[in-house]
Design an enzyme around this catalytic site. Structure first.
Site, PDB file in Angstrom:
ATOM      1  CG  ASN A  12      -1.473   1.265   1.585  1.00  0.00           C
ATOM      2  OD1 ASN A  12      -1.870   1.939   0.527  1.00  0.00           O
ATOM      3  ND2 ASN A  12      -2.146   1.421   2.584  1.00  0.00           N
ATOM      4  CE  LYS A  14       0.677   3.426   4.983  1.00  0.00           C
ATOM      5  NZ  LYS A  14       0.131   3.420   6.259  1.00  0.00           N
ATOM      6  CG  HIS A  98      -5.694   1.578   5.252  1.00  0.00           C
ATOM      7  ND1 HIS A  98      -5.347   2.477   6.100  1.00  0.00           N
ATOM      8  CD2 HIS A  98      -4.616   0.741   5.087  1.00  0.00           C
ATOM      9  CE1 HIS A  98      -3.888   2.069   6.461  1.00  0.00           C
ATOM     10  NE2 HIS A  98      -3.697   1.370   5.724  1.00  0.00           N
ATOM     11  CD  GLU A 100      -2.618   5.236   6.800  1.00  0.00           C
ATOM     12  OE1 GLU A 100      -2.708   5.388   5.707  1.00  0.00           O
ATOM     13  OE2 GLU A 100      -1.838   4.660   7.606  1.00  0.00           O
ATOM     14  CD  GLU A 170      -3.381  -2.951   7.382  1.00  0.00           C
ATOM     15  OE1 GLU A 170      -2.304  -3.239   6.907  1.00  0.00           O
ATOM     16  OE2 GLU A 170      -4.074  -1.871   7.342  1.00  0.00           O
ATOM     17  N   GLY A 176       2.269   2.296  10.805  1.00  0.00           N
ATOM     18  CA  GLY A 176       3.167   3.208  10.677  1.00  0.00           C
ATOM     19  C   GLY A 176       3.816   3.712  11.858  1.00  0.00           C
ATOM     20  CB  SER A 216       5.265  -1.800  11.912  1.00  0.00           C
ATOM     21  OG  SER A 216       4.662  -0.545  12.172  1.00  0.00           O
TER      22      SER A 216
HETATM   23  C1  PEP Z   1      -0.764  -0.196   5.873  1.00  0.00           C
HETATM   24  O1  PEP Z   1      -0.711   1.164   5.610  1.00  0.00           O
HETATM   25  O2  PEP Z   1      -1.650  -0.860   5.631  1.00  0.00           O
HETATM   26  C2  PEP Z   1       0.345  -0.467   6.758  1.00  0.00           C
HETATM   27  C3  PEP Z   1       0.388  -1.579   7.436  1.00  0.00           C
HETATM   28  O3  PEP Z   1       1.399   0.624   6.943  1.00  0.00           O
HETATM   29  P1  PEP Z   1       2.739   0.064   7.862  1.00  0.00           P
HETATM   30  O4  PEP Z   1       3.366  -1.161   7.136  1.00  0.00           O
HETATM   31  O5  PEP Z   1       3.622   1.275   7.548  1.00  0.00           O
HETATM   32  O6  PEP Z   1       2.640  -0.062   9.140  1.00  0.00           O
END
Ligand code: PEP
Length: 261
Positions: A12, A14, A98, A100, A170, A176, A216
């Site tokens: 992803n 973003k 997601h 976010e 997630e 992040g 992460s």
């Molecule tokens: C994501 O954007 O779905 C995500 C898991 O981000 P990160 O790997 O940066 O934590």
């Protein structure tokens, strides 16, 4: 991971990458992943770069997805993108719900449900994200939250439709932040998710369901997470912005799949 499934590693991107940068990254991933069919790699760039990324990976096994979709097919919905438009641009997958989007743009389980149905109606495979906040985890509400999210968003789907859905667990506190769930924490929730799928749709659908972990993920933690029985791959944010780290994660997922389970 059962013998019939192959790992899925989705990146992803973003709101990162210009069109030129996206092309460069997609080409680098394609160079590093020549015709490898043992895992499915999905690149998820911003809308503006979808077509360019699709071109960059043409002739490879790498697939392309989008980061969001609107539930209507067309109309006066300024700023939105439909499933039809995403299909036309070359997407096979779309991320829905997601954290976010939930946090900054008011997405709810109900909008996730509508978007998932719209995606499926146009042949896009939804990657539906679910996960608890830090407060929910600390209050012992993780599993209740996960169950609610599933029931309100995807468990109203028919079995045929649900079979097209990928889920991404997630935990919000791990996205992040550099703080990933431990393999045990991920496995506890992902096994729970599979047990709910089993109760709702039966053993076969549950065994075939793809449940990704996201939060992460890095080359250094990918192997131990991927070794868990109910971790079928990853949704990767930050570490997907460089070809080397994304490919290293994909290789670790393959390694786990090839012998360590
Ligand atoms: C994501 O954007 O779905 C995500 C898991 O981000 P990160 O790997 O940066 O934590």
């Amino acid at each position: 991971m059962t013998a019939l499934k192959k790992p899925v590693i989705a990146g992803n991107w973003k709101m990162y990458k210009t069109i030129a940068e996206a092309r460069e990254l997609a080409e680098a991933v394609a160079r590093g992943w020549p015709q490898v069919k043992a895992a499915t790699l999905i690149l998820i760039p911003p809308f503006t770069a979808i077509q360019e990324v699709k071109k960059a990976v043409s002739g490879t096994e790498i697939r392309v997805g989008a980061q969001d979709v609107f539930w209507e097919e067309k109309g006066a919905f300024t700023g939105e993108i439909s499933a039809l438009q995403l299909r036309e641009a070359g997407c096979d997958f779309v991320v829905i719900g997601h954290s976010e989007r939930r946090q900054y743009f008011g997405e709810s389980d109900e909008t996730v449900r509508k978007k998932t149905q719209a995606a499926l109606a146009h042949g896009l495979q939804p990657v539906v994200c679910i996960g608890e906040s830090l407060a929910e985890r600390e209050n012992g509400q993780t599993l209740t939250r996960i169950k609610d999210q599933l029931e309100r968003s995807v468990f109203s789907l028919t079995e045929a439709d649900f079979s097209q859905v990928l889920l991404a667990y997630e935990p919000i506190w791990a996205i992040g932040t550099g703080r990933n769930a431990t393999p045990q924490q991920a496995e506890e929730v992902q096994a729970f998710i599979r047990s709910l799928i089993k109760a709702k749709y039966g053993n076969k659908v549950a065994d075939c369901a793809i449940i990704l972990y996201g939060g992460s993920v890095k080359p250094s933690n990918a192997l131990s997470l991927a070794r868990e029985k109910d971790v079928d791959g990853f949704l990767v944010g930050g570490a997907s912005l460089e070809a080397d780290s994304f490919l290293a994660i994909a290789r670790e997922a393959l390694r786990a799949d090839e012998g360590l389970k």
